[in-house]
Design a protein around this motif. Structure first.
Motif, PDB file in Angstrom:
ATOM      1  N   ALA A 140       3.919  11.935  -9.389  1.00 21.76           N
ATOM      2  CA  ALA A 140       2.611  12.552  -9.143  1.00 21.76           C
ATOM      3  C   ALA A 140       2.228  12.355  -7.680  1.00 21.76           C
ATOM      4  O   ALA A 140       2.259  11.232  -7.177  1.00 21.76           O
ATOM      5  N   LYS A 141       1.875  13.442  -7.000  1.00 19.82           N
ATOM      6  CA  LYS A 141       1.426  13.443  -5.601  1.00 19.82           C
ATOM      7  C   LYS A 141       2.473  12.922  -4.620  1.00 19.82           C
ATOM      8  O   LYS A 141       2.165  12.578  -3.494  1.00 19.82           O
ATOM      9  N   THR A 142       3.726  12.877  -5.042  1.00 18.70           N
ATOM     10  CA  THR A 142       4.806  12.410  -4.166  1.00 18.70           C
ATOM     11  C   THR A 142       6.007  13.328  -4.314  1.00 18.70           C
ATOM     12  O   THR A 142       6.381  13.705  -5.418  1.00 18.70           O
ATOM     13  N   VAL A 167       7.199  11.496   0.561  1.00 16.81           N
ATOM     14  CA  VAL A 167       6.137  12.191   1.284  1.00 16.81           C
ATOM     15  C   VAL A 167       4.956  12.407   0.355  1.00 16.81           C
ATOM     16  O   VAL A 167       5.125  12.802  -0.804  1.00 16.81           O
ATOM     17  N   HIS A 168       3.752  12.166   0.858  1.00 13.03           N
ATOM     18  CA  HIS A 168       2.524  12.346   0.084  1.00 13.03           C
ATOM     19  C   HIS A 168       2.161  13.828   0.039  1.00 13.03           C
ATOM     20  O   HIS A 168       1.957  14.459   1.068  1.00 13.03           O
ATOM     21  N   ASP A 169       2.091  14.387  -1.175  1.00 10.77           N
ATOM     22  CA  ASP A 169       1.733  15.794  -1.406  1.00 10.77           C
ATOM     23  C   ASP A 169       0.484  15.806  -2.281  1.00 10.77           C
ATOM     24  O   ASP A 169       0.573  15.839  -3.504  1.00 10.77           O
ATOM     25  N   LYS A 189      -1.923  18.001  -2.974  1.00 16.70           N
ATOM     26  CA  LYS A 189      -2.230  19.165  -3.819  1.00 16.70           C
ATOM     27  C   LYS A 189      -1.088  19.550  -4.745  1.00 16.70           C
ATOM     28  O   LYS A 189      -1.258  20.405  -5.604  1.00 16.70           O
ATOM     29  N   GLY A 190       0.082  18.978  -4.571  1.00 19.40           N
ATOM     30  CA  GLY A 190       1.224  19.307  -5.414  1.00 19.40           C
ATOM     31  C   GLY A 190       1.747  20.701  -5.176  1.00 19.40           C
ATOM     32  O   GLY A 190       2.196  21.369  -6.101  1.00 19.40           O
ATOM     33  N   GLU A 191       1.732  21.145  -3.933  1.00 22.18           N
ATOM     34  CA  GLU A 191       2.109  22.527  -3.627  1.00 22.18           C
ATOM     35  C   GLU A 191       3.603  22.723  -3.383  1.00 22.18           C
ATOM     36  O   GLU A 191       4.087  23.853  -3.488  1.00 22.18           O
ATOM     37  N   ALA A 192       4.356  21.674  -3.098  1.00 18.80           N
ATOM     38  CA  ALA A 192       5.789  21.806  -2.825  1.00 18.80           C
ATOM     39  C   ALA A 192       6.583  21.830  -4.125  1.00 18.80           C
ATOM     40  O   ALA A 192       6.270  21.125  -5.074  1.00 18.80           O
ATOM     41  N   LYS A 193       7.623  22.670  -4.141  1.00 16.87           N
ATOM     42  CA  LYS A 193       8.498  22.784  -5.303  1.00 16.87           C
ATOM     43  C   LYS A 193       9.908  22.363  -4.906  1.00 16.87           C
ATOM     44  O   LYS A 193      10.229  22.261  -3.723  1.00 16.87           O
ATOM     45  N   LEU A 194      10.745  22.143  -5.890  1.00 17.80           N
ATOM     46  CA  LEU A 194      12.127  21.737  -5.663  1.00 17.80           C
ATOM     47  C   LEU A 194      12.849  22.798  -4.825  1.00 17.80           C
ATOM     48  O   LEU A 194      12.786  23.981  -5.132  1.00 17.80           O
ATOM     49  N   GLY A 195      13.506  22.371  -3.760  1.00 15.71           N
ATOM     50  CA  GLY A 195      14.265  23.283  -2.916  1.00 15.71           C
ATOM     51  C   GLY A 195      13.494  23.871  -1.746  1.00 15.71           C
ATOM     52  O   GLY A 195      14.077  24.542  -0.904  1.00 15.71           O
ATOM     53  N   ASP A 196      12.185  23.654  -1.668  1.00 18.09           N
ATOM     54  CA  ASP A 196      11.377  24.180  -0.567  1.00 18.09           C
ATOM     55  C   ASP A 196      11.700  23.467   0.736  1.00 18.09           C
ATOM     56  O   ASP A 196      12.040  22.295   0.748  1.00 18.09           O
ATOM     57  N   ILE A 252       0.596   4.751   2.722  1.00 22.99           N
ATOM     58  CA  ILE A 252      -0.159   5.183   1.543  1.00 22.99           C
ATOM     59  C   ILE A 252       0.238   4.316   0.352  1.00 22.99           C
ATOM     60  O   ILE A 252      -0.585   4.020  -0.501  1.00 22.99           O
ATOM     61  N   SER A 253       1.493   3.918   0.296  1.00 21.03           N
ATOM     62  CA  SER A 253       1.978   2.994  -0.733  1.00 21.03           C
ATOM     63  C   SER A 253       3.143   2.213  -0.141  1.00 21.03           C
ATOM     64  O   SER A 253       3.380   2.267   1.067  1.00 21.03           O
ATOM     65  N   LYS A 254       3.878   1.529  -0.978  1.00 18.39           N
ATOM     66  CA  LYS A 254       4.999   0.715  -0.493  1.00 18.39           C
ATOM     67  C   LYS A 254       6.052   1.563   0.230  1.00 18.39           C
ATOM     68  O   LYS A 254       6.591   1.155   1.255  1.00 18.39           O
TER      69      LYS A 254
END
Length: 80
Positions: free
Chosen positions: A18-20, A46-48, A50-57, A67-69
């Motif tokens: 989620a969001k990554t 990478v922090h995403d 809005k969740g706009e990136a898809k596999l292969g983009d 943002i995290s570890k």
């Protein structure tokens, strides 16, 4: 004071979290002795938001505060 942030372009290889997203960045290096080019790959979390990136983009991302570890990068643009 503006600090120059690193910016990379790569391909999304995982969207399972989620969001990554996980992005693979390929670079060409030259062997110091044999002068042969070879490919080196690195993966970045990478922090995403809005969740706009898809596999292969193809995506562009930039360095940010931690943002995290493992996440120290923010998504800037999704190319395709």
């Amino acid at each position: 004071m503006q600090v120059n942030k690193r910016k990379f372009e790569g391909q999304v290889v995982s969207v399972a979290m989620a969001k990554t997203i996980v992005v693979r960045v390929d670079t060409m290096k030259l062997h110091p002795k044999y002068n042969k080019s070879y490919k080196v790959s690195n993966k970045y979390a990478v922090h995403d938001e809005k969740g706009e990136a898809k596999l292969g983009d193809k995506v562009i991302f930039v360095e940010s505060r931690p943002i995290s570890k493992t996440k120290k990068w923010r998504l800037i643009e999704v190319k395709s």
